[in-house]
Design a protein around this motif. Structure first.
Motif, mmCIF file in Angstrom:
data_model
loop_
_atom_site.group_PDB
_atom_site.id
_atom_site.type_symbol
_atom_site.label_atom_id
_atom_site.label_comp_id
_atom_site.label_asym_id
_atom_site.label_seq_id
_atom_site.Cartn_x
_atom_site.Cartn_y
_atom_site.Cartn_z
ATOM 1 N N TYR A 87 0.838 -1.212 0.000
ATOM 2 C CA TYR A 87 0.000 0.000 0.000
ATOM 3 C C TYR A 87 0.869 1.256 0.000
ATOM 4 C CZ TYR A 87 -4.094 2.894 1.267
ATOM 5 O OH TYR A 87 -5.109 3.827 1.282
ATOM 6 N N ASN A 88 1.938 1.240 0.774
ATOM 7 C CA ASN A 88 2.849 2.392 0.791
ATOM 8 C C ASN A 88 3.485 2.598 -0.577
ATOM 9 O OD1 ASN A 88 2.317 2.842 3.485
ATOM 10 N ND2 ASN A 88 4.155 1.826 4.234
ATOM 11 N N GLY A 89 3.833 1.489 -1.229
ATOM 12 C CA GLY A 89 4.386 1.589 -2.573
ATOM 13 C C GLY A 89 3.376 2.129 -3.569
ATOM 14 N N LEU A 90 2.125 1.710 -3.440
ATOM 15 C CA LEU A 90 1.067 2.203 -4.317
ATOM 16 C C LEU A 90 0.872 3.709 -4.157
ATOM 17 C CD1 LEU A 90 -1.589 -0.634 -3.764
ATOM 18 C CD2 LEU A 90 -0.166 -0.294 -5.802
ATOM 19 N N LYS A 91 0.930 4.180 -2.933
ATOM 20 C CA LYS A 91 0.796 5.617 -2.681
ATOM 21 C C LYS A 91 1.888 6.405 -3.380
ATOM 22 C CE LYS A 91 -1.286 4.977 1.910
ATOM 23 N NZ LYS A 91 -1.038 5.100 3.380
ATOM 24 N N CYS A 92 3.072 5.841 -3.404
ATOM 25 C CA CYS A 92 4.204 6.497 -4.056
ATOM 26 C C CYS A 92 3.988 6.582 -5.574
ATOM 27 C CB CYS A 92 5.489 5.725 -3.739
ATOM 28 S SG CYS A 92 7.007 6.496 -4.317
ATOM 29 N N ILE A 93 3.412 5.549 -6.149
ATOM 30 C CA ILE A 93 3.165 5.529 -7.589
ATOM 31 C C ILE A 93 2.029 6.464 -7.974
ATOM 32 C CG2 ILE A 93 2.397 4.063 -9.518
ATOM 33 C CD1 ILE A 93 3.725 1.703 -8.092
ATOM 34 N N ASP A 101 -2.052 2.492 -16.316
ATOM 35 C CA ASP A 101 -0.815 2.003 -15.695
ATOM 36 C C ASP A 101 -0.986 0.606 -15.100
ATOM 37 O OD1 ASP A 101 0.407 4.318 -16.385
ATOM 38 O OD2 ASP A 101 0.961 4.933 -14.374
ATOM 39 N N ILE A 102 0.098 -0.170 -15.154
ATOM 40 C CA ILE A 102 0.168 -1.502 -14.562
ATOM 41 C C ILE A 102 1.195 -1.457 -13.427
ATOM 42 C CG2 ILE A 102 0.742 -3.931 -14.942
ATOM 43 C CD1 ILE A 102 -1.754 -3.035 -16.433
ATOM 44 N N VAL A 103 0.858 -2.101 -12.304
ATOM 45 C CA VAL A 103 1.809 -2.222 -11.201
ATOM 46 C C VAL A 103 2.189 -3.697 -11.059
ATOM 47 C CG1 VAL A 103 -0.028 -2.388 -9.448
ATOM 48 C CG2 VAL A 103 2.288 -1.719 -8.774
ATOM 49 N N ILE A 104 3.470 -3.929 -10.867
ATOM 50 C CA ILE A 104 3.998 -5.290 -10.734
ATOM 51 C C ILE A 104 4.642 -5.399 -9.360
ATOM 52 C CG2 ILE A 104 5.585 -7.014 -11.684
ATOM 53 C CD1 ILE A 104 4.697 -4.074 -13.850
ATOM 54 N N SER A 167 0.789 -8.867 -10.813
ATOM 55 C CA SER A 167 0.573 -7.621 -11.547
ATOM 56 C C SER A 167 -0.911 -7.257 -11.569
ATOM 57 C CB SER A 167 1.091 -7.758 -12.976
ATOM 58 O OG SER A 167 0.452 -8.839 -13.628
ATOM 59 N N PHE A 168 -1.170 -5.943 -11.606
ATOM 60 C CA PHE A 168 -2.559 -5.471 -11.528
ATOM 61 C C PHE A 168 -2.723 -4.173 -12.310
ATOM 62 C CE2 PHE A 168 -1.186 -7.360 -7.520
ATOM 63 C CZ PHE A 168 -2.067 -8.412 -7.400
ATOM 64 N N LYS A 169 -3.952 -3.934 -12.759
ATOM 65 C CA LYS A 169 -4.293 -2.594 -13.223
ATOM 66 C C LYS A 169 -4.204 -1.668 -12.009
ATOM 67 C CE LYS A 169 -7.074 -3.297 -17.365
ATOM 68 N NZ LYS A 169 -6.618 -4.652 -17.705
ATOM 69 N N PHE A 170 -3.329 -0.677 -12.104
ATOM 70 C CA PHE A 170 -2.983 0.114 -10.926
ATOM 71 C C PHE A 170 -4.194 0.764 -10.269
ATOM 72 C CE2 PHE A 170 -2.126 4.222 -9.004
ATOM 73 C CZ PHE A 170 -1.292 3.846 -7.973
ATOM 74 N N LYS A 171 -5.002 1.470 -11.030
ATOM 75 C CA LYS A 171 -6.097 2.252 -10.446
ATOM 76 C C LYS A 171 -7.079 1.374 -9.672
ATOM 77 C CE LYS A 171 -5.220 6.550 -11.687
ATOM 78 N NZ LYS A 171 -5.011 7.631 -10.687
#
Length: 231
Positions: A87-93, A101-104, A167-171
């Motif tokens: 979650y902290n990493g997601l906040k940074c992105i 955007d995709i997050v891995i 991996s996920f769709k970021f939003k």
């Protein structure tokens, strides 16, 4: 934009060593550097965010500089659980994220993930809501509530062991974290678990036995043996 969250906040308590496992030296190189190099070289990874505790962040900065890791765009603090760290990493992105955007999400202690697995995960998250690598379960698995008697027989052909990266769709993934309780985040064991619970379509891609997570001394020895075999 495809951004990898590299989780390097674990303390490695099961290893019985004086530093987190991802910072142990193997063949004169810290384990996390092997992981960094894989994502640095992958043509579909645009950026990396590293989640790390404050006391180790400067060390990670120095490692990135030493090994020419230029894709790191930010650092996020380690959380009280793995999912809090995510979650902290997601906040940074989120500061510069777009709808496509995709997050891995990957563990620094998995230093042997292949380019193919990363590519398959990105493709899966592009076509669906997310993707994760899995391997088949080789042994018969039983369910037991108290750990002393068999309560249920499970069908091995329908069981799979999850790996990383996931991996996920970021939003969509980030929105779930913003909406759920802190308790649910704390009780989430795997990255895809919270996505599945909240309706995201997460597909499975082929993982690999080689894509091991270094958790125990035996895992470390296996990693060292693989590296020696490569040479």
């Amino acid at each position: 934009m495809n951004t990898a969250i590299i989780l390097a906040g674990g303390v490695g308590s099961r290893m019985g060593v004086d530093r987190p496992k991802q910072f142990l030296m193997v063949q004169d190189k810290p384990i996390i550097a092997y992981c960094f190099e894989i994502f640095q070289k992958h043509c579909d990874i645009d950026k990396m965010v590293v989640v790390v505790s404050d006391e180790w962040q400067q060390y990670v900065v120095e490692i990135a500089h030493k090994y020419g890791i230029s894709k790191i765009c930010g650092y996020a603090p380690a959380g009280k659980t793995r999912q809090h760290s995510i979650y902290n990493g997601l906040k940074c992105i989120d500061k510069n994220a777009s709808d496509t955007d995709i997050v891995i999400v990957h563990d620094a202690a998995r230093p042997l993930v292949s380019d193919e697995i990363i590519s398959d995960c990105i493709k899966g998250a592009t076509e669906y809501d997310g993707a994760m690598p899995v391997i088949t379960v080789k042994d018969t698995v039983y369910q037991s509530a108290d750990g002393s008697k068999i309560d249920r027989l499970l069908k091995r052909s329908e069981l799979f062991a999850g790996q990383a990266p996931e991996s996920f769709k970021f939003k969509k993934y980030y929105q779930i974290h913003n909406q759920v309780t802190d308790e649910e985040i704390e009780n989430t064991a795997g990255s895809s678990e919270i996505a599945f619970r909240h309706g995201m379509d997460v597909r499975m891609v082929k993982g690999s036995e080689r894509n091991l997570k270094i958790t125990t001394v035996e895992d470390l020895e296996s990693f060292e043996s693989i590296l020696k075999g490569v040479k």
